[in-house]
Motif scaffolding. Sequence first.
Motif, mmCIF file in Angstrom:
data_model
loop_
_atom_site.group_PDB
_atom_site.id
_atom_site.type_symbol
_atom_site.label_atom_id
_atom_site.label_comp_id
_atom_site.label_asym_id
_atom_site.label_seq_id
_atom_site.Cartn_x
_atom_site.Cartn_y
_atom_site.Cartn_z
ATOM 1 N N GLU A 52 41.854 -17.849 95.061
ATOM 2 C CA GLU A 52 42.230 -18.637 93.891
ATOM 3 C C GLU A 52 43.739 -18.775 93.732
ATOM 4 O O GLU A 52 44.212 -19.476 92.842
ATOM 5 N N GLY A 53 44.499 -18.148 94.603
ATOM 6 C CA GLY A 53 45.945 -18.316 94.582
ATOM 7 C C GLY A 53 46.405 -19.624 95.211
ATOM 8 O O GLY A 53 47.586 -19.956 95.152
ATOM 9 N N PHE A 54 45.442 -20.353 95.807
ATOM 10 C CA PHE A 54 45.761 -21.627 96.433
ATOM 11 C C PHE A 54 45.044 -22.766 95.708
ATOM 12 O O PHE A 54 43.941 -22.587 95.182
ATOM 13 N N ALA A 55 45.670 -23.920 95.716
ATOM 14 C CA ALA A 55 45.052 -25.136 95.175
ATOM 15 C C ALA A 55 44.856 -26.113 96.320
ATOM 16 O O ALA A 55 45.804 -26.403 97.056
ATOM 17 N N VAL A 56 43.636 -26.616 96.469
ATOM 18 C CA VAL A 56 43.322 -27.605 97.497
ATOM 19 C C VAL A 56 43.134 -28.953 96.828
ATOM 20 O O VAL A 56 42.404 -29.077 95.838
ATOM 21 N N MET A 57 43.803 -29.982 97.356
ATOM 22 C CA MET A 57 43.708 -31.328 96.804
ATOM 23 C C MET A 57 43.285 -32.289 97.901
ATOM 24 O O MET A 57 43.842 -32.276 98.997
ATOM 25 N N ASN A 58 42.315 -33.135 97.591
ATOM 26 C CA ASN A 58 41.871 -34.179 98.509
ATOM 27 C C ASN A 58 42.542 -35.483 98.111
ATOM 28 O O ASN A 58 42.388 -35.958 96.981
ATOM 29 N N ASP A 117 44.395 -39.416 99.864
ATOM 30 C CA ASP A 117 44.084 -40.573 100.694
ATOM 31 C C ASP A 117 44.206 -40.191 102.170
ATOM 32 O O ASP A 117 45.297 -40.146 102.736
ATOM 33 N N HIS A 118 43.068 -39.872 102.796
ATOM 34 C CA HIS A 118 42.997 -39.468 104.196
ATOM 35 C C HIS A 118 43.779 -38.184 104.473
ATOM 36 O O HIS A 118 44.276 -37.982 105.582
ATOM 37 N N ILE A 119 43.856 -37.313 103.481
ATOM 38 C CA ILE A 119 44.493 -36.012 103.664
ATOM 39 C C ILE A 119 43.734 -34.947 102.878
ATOM 40 O O ILE A 119 43.030 -35.250 101.913
ATOM 41 N N VAL A 120 43.895 -33.709 103.311
ATOM 42 C CA VAL A 120 43.515 -32.541 102.517
ATOM 43 C C VAL A 120 44.748 -31.650 102.474
ATOM 44 O O VAL A 120 45.311 -31.311 103.515
ATOM 45 N N GLU A 121 45.173 -31.287 101.281
ATOM 46 C CA GLU A 121 46.415 -30.530 101.130
ATOM 47 C C GLU A 121 46.143 -29.217 100.418
ATOM 48 O O GLU A 121 45.301 -29.137 99.514
ATOM 49 N N VAL A 122 46.876 -28.186 100.811
ATOM 50 C CA VAL A 122 46.801 -26.901 100.121
ATOM 51 C C VAL A 122 48.207 -26.448 99.770
ATOM 52 O O VAL A 122 49.149 -26.589 100.555
ATOM 53 N N HIS A 123 48.367 -25.950 98.547
ATOM 54 C CA HIS A 123 49.623 -25.335 98.136
ATOM 55 C C HIS A 123 49.309 -24.235 97.140
ATOM 56 O O HIS A 123 48.146 -24.026 96.762
ATOM 57 N N LEU A 124 50.315 -23.515 96.714
ATOM 58 C CA LEU A 124 50.085 -22.419 95.778
ATOM 59 C C LEU A 124 49.574 -22.971 94.454
ATOM 60 O O LEU A 124 50.028 -24.015 93.983
ATOM 61 N N ALA A 125 48.637 -22.279 93.852
ATOM 62 C CA ALA A 125 48.062 -22.707 92.586
ATOM 63 C C ALA A 125 49.075 -22.526 91.452
ATOM 64 O O ALA A 125 50.055 -21.793 91.582
ATOM 65 N N GLY A 126 48.817 -23.219 90.351
ATOM 66 C CA GLY A 126 49.647 -23.053 89.166
ATOM 67 C C GLY A 126 50.632 -24.169 88.939
ATOM 68 O O GLY A 126 51.391 -24.136 87.964
#
Length: 255
Positions: A156-162, A164-173
Motif C-alpha cells: 500500500e506504499g505504492f500507487a498504481v495508475m492506469n 493511456d497505453h501505460i501503467v505507472e507506479v509511484h509512491l502513494a500519498g
Amino acid sequence: MSALMTIPPALDPARHALFIDFDGTLVELVDDPQAVAIDRAALLRLAALQSELSGAFAVLSGRRIADLDRFLEPLRFAAAGVHGLERRGGPDDPIERLAGPERLDPLRRDLGRQLAGRADLRLEDKGLALVLHYRGHPELKAEAERLMAEAVHGDEGFAVMNGDHIVEVHLAGMDKGRALAAFLVADPFRGRVPVYLGDDTTDEFGFRAVKERGGIAIKVGTGLSEADYRLAGVDSVHRWLGAPGEPSAAGTGSE
C-alpha cells in the motif's frame, strides 16, 4: 460522470489560476514520449498567459519537471512533476522532491527481469516513478497491468495508475489533485478560482480538487469524466487558450 461535449467558459486572467496537463493536452500523444513538440506560436501564447495571469500558471504532469523544462524551453513556470512528487512553486524556485528513487528499487529489479529482451513492453524510469508502456500493442494491456500488480505485490506504499497505453507506479500519498491544492495556498495562486485542463485518468484527481473549490474542470478528448466541460483535443485547447491566429477565449470576464 459525463461524456457530453460542453464548451468551457472563457478564461478570466484577473480571477483565474490556470493549471494544465502536458501530454495529450498541450502536445499530442506519440509513440515515443521523447518525440513530442509544441508549436512555437502556442508556446508564445503560454508565456503571454502566464504574464496576464500574474504568474498564476502551472503545469501538472506525470513527467519529470526537467523534461517539461526541455520541451517548453525557454518558458519558465511553476510545476508539479511525477504527479506531484516533484514540485516547483515558482518559475525560479528550486525543484523539491518528496522522496528518493531508492524506494522503487525492488520494483525496478523485478520489472527489469520480467521485461528483459522484450521490445513490445517498455519500462520508463522517472526516478520517482516507473512507467510500463504498451503503446502500439493494445492487446498487451492486461499483461502490463498484471506485471505491475505482481511487482507491487499489494504494497500500500505504492500507487498504481492506469493511463493511456501505460501503467505507472509511484509512491502513494500524492496525486495531481493534492499537488494543485498545495499551489492554491500560496501566492500568486492564493485567492484565485482554479481552472484545470487534462486528458487522462490521472487528471481526474485534479478535476475533483478543482470542483471542490468552485473551479472549472475541463476534460480534453473523449471518455467519461468528472469534469463539467470538455474540449475535443490539443488543437481545441490551444484555440481556447487563444494561440496566435485563433480566436481567443481569454479576457471576457466569464466564469
